[in-house]
Design a protein around this motif. Structure first.
Motif, PDB file in Angstrom:
ATOM      1  N   GLU A 140     -41.289 -44.543 -41.755  1.00 56.60           N
ATOM      2  CA  GLU A 140     -42.076 -44.006 -42.981  1.00 56.60           C
ATOM      3  C   GLU A 140     -43.705 -44.020 -42.939  1.00 56.60           C
ATOM      4  N   ASN A 141     -43.985 -44.171 -41.697  1.00 56.31           N
ATOM      5  CA  ASN A 141     -45.409 -43.924 -41.373  1.00 56.31           C
ATOM      6  C   ASN A 141     -45.745 -42.514 -41.584  1.00 56.31           C
ATOM      7  N   HIS A 142     -47.091 -42.234 -41.945  1.00 53.71           N
ATOM      8  CA  HIS A 142     -47.617 -40.584 -41.751  1.00 53.71           C
ATOM      9  C   HIS A 142     -48.687 -40.598 -40.681  1.00 53.71           C
ATOM     10  N   MET A 143     -48.497 -39.303 -40.137  1.00 52.69           N
ATOM     11  CA  MET A 143     -49.504 -38.924 -39.034  1.00 52.69           C
ATOM     12  C   MET A 143     -50.360 -37.810 -39.930  1.00 52.69           C
ATOM     13  N   ARG A 144     -51.742 -38.062 -39.617  1.00 50.24           N
ATOM     14  CA  ARG A 144     -52.792 -37.061 -40.026  1.00 50.24           C
ATOM     15  C   ARG A 144     -53.847 -37.062 -39.082  1.00 50.24           C
ATOM     16  N   ASP A 145     -54.092 -35.770 -38.630  1.00 51.46           N
ATOM     17  CA  ASP A 145     -55.241 -35.762 -37.744  1.00 51.46           C
ATOM     18  C   ASP A 145     -55.150 -36.515 -36.442  1.00 51.46           C
TER      19      ASP A 145
ATOM     20  N   ASN B 142     -48.718 -44.541 -58.312  1.00 52.63           N
ATOM     21  CA  ASN B 142     -48.286 -44.534 -56.733  1.00 52.63           C
ATOM     22  C   ASN B 142     -47.782 -45.976 -56.675  1.00 52.63           C
ATOM     23  N   ASP B 143     -46.639 -46.087 -55.473  1.00 52.85           N
ATOM     24  CA  ASP B 143     -46.237 -47.603 -55.260  1.00 52.85           C
ATOM     25  C   ASP B 143     -46.742 -47.876 -53.909  1.00 52.85           C
ATOM     26  N   MET B 144     -46.935 -47.149 -53.054  1.00 53.66           N
ATOM     27  CA  MET B 144     -47.329 -47.163 -51.652  1.00 53.66           C
ATOM     28  C   MET B 144     -48.552 -46.743 -51.222  1.00 53.66           C
ATOM     29  N   PHE B 145     -49.153 -46.940 -50.051  1.00 57.37           N
ATOM     30  CA  PHE B 145     -50.438 -46.604 -49.490  1.00 57.37           C
ATOM     31  C   PHE B 145     -50.018 -46.798 -47.974  1.00 57.37           C
ATOM     32  N   TRP B 146     -50.844 -46.219 -47.192  1.00 59.65           N
ATOM     33  CA  TRP B 146     -50.864 -46.261 -45.738  1.00 59.65           C
ATOM     34  C   TRP B 146     -52.116 -46.570 -45.228  1.00 59.65           C
TER      35      TRP B 146
ATOM     36  N   PRO C 249     -46.102 -59.088 -45.400  1.00 57.05           N
ATOM     37  CA  PRO C 249     -44.900 -58.269 -46.043  1.00 57.05           C
ATOM     38  C   PRO C 249     -44.795 -56.959 -46.434  1.00 57.05           C
ATOM     39  N   ASN C 250     -43.616 -56.290 -46.268  1.00 56.62           N
ATOM     40  CA  ASN C 250     -43.500 -54.927 -46.910  1.00 56.62           C
ATOM     41  C   ASN C 250     -44.689 -54.093 -46.352  1.00 56.62           C
ATOM     42  N   THR C 251     -44.845 -54.171 -45.069  1.00 56.36           N
ATOM     43  CA  THR C 251     -45.757 -53.298 -44.455  1.00 56.36           C
ATOM     44  C   THR C 251     -44.940 -52.766 -43.067  1.00 56.36           C
ATOM     45  N   SER C 252     -45.198 -51.558 -42.583  1.00 50.64           N
ATOM     46  CA  SER C 252     -44.550 -51.014 -41.606  1.00 50.64           C
ATOM     47  C   SER C 252     -45.300 -51.233 -40.116  1.00 50.64           C
ATOM     48  N   ASN C 253     -44.568 -51.451 -38.965  1.00 52.61           N
ATOM     49  CA  ASN C 253     -45.362 -51.387 -37.741  1.00 52.61           C
ATOM     50  C   ASN C 253     -45.480 -49.862 -37.495  1.00 52.61           C
ATOM     51  N   ALA C 254     -46.596 -49.864 -36.234  1.00 53.55           N
ATOM     52  CA  ALA C 254     -46.735 -48.779 -35.391  1.00 53.55           C
ATOM     53  C   ALA C 254     -45.216 -47.980 -35.221  1.00 53.55           C
ATOM     54  N   GLY C 255     -45.181 -46.768 -35.157  1.00 50.79           N
ATOM     55  CA  GLY C 255     -43.938 -45.909 -34.733  1.00 50.79           C
ATOM     56  C   GLY C 255     -43.066 -45.797 -35.973  1.00 50.79           C
TER      57      GLY C 255
END
Length: 134
Positions: free
Chosen positions: A87-92, A60-64, A78-84
């Motif tokens: 490319e983010n994932h929703m779970r539970d 894997n190259d990514m994690f959340w 760097p190379n992280t995503s903001n909320a919303g």
């Protein structure tokens, strides 16, 4: 059946790593991972990893992370995503924010097909969380 190899589950249990998985979405979530002391605004987080169908032939190259990690000193990661971000994932009902880290072929961190395992995934995550600006 599970997402990982039997030996991976044994390793996680032996190491006391709390985890949850969803075979349908191929999500593996490490729970309550300790973060480097005094680096982030929180002391623990959850880390979501997508386990490829071809595990352990490819890595894997990514994690959340949940929550989105913010450094105490305010330096942007760097190379992280903001909320919303899309490319983010929703779970539970929780949003996991993406960290993109690439492991170049030939480097010590490159995935070794058929040899690397869940320990390698955890090692990569630990390294990235300890070195957020690289």
């Amino acid at each position: 059946m599970g997402l990982l190899l039997d030996v991976d589950y044994e390793h996680l249990v032996e190491q006391g790593v709390l985890f949850d998985e969803d075979e349908r979405t191929r999500h593996l979530v490490f729970k309550e991972l300790a973060l480097p002391r005094d680096l982030y605004q929180v002391d623990t987080c959850e880390v979501l990893v997508l386990i490829p169908v071809s595990y352990n032939q490819s890595g894997n190259d990514m994690f959340w992370t949940h929550p989105r990690l913010v450094r105490r000193d305010g330096v942007q990661i760097p190379n992280t995503s903001n909320a919303g971000a899309s490319e983010n994932h929703m779970r539970d009902g929780r949003e996991y924010c993406r960290w993109s880290r690439h492991w170049p072929e030939g480097s010590r961190s490159a995935w070794r097909s058929g040899k690397d395992d869940v320990s390698s995934i955890l090692r990569r995550i630990d390294w990235a969380l300890r070195n957020p600006n690289t």
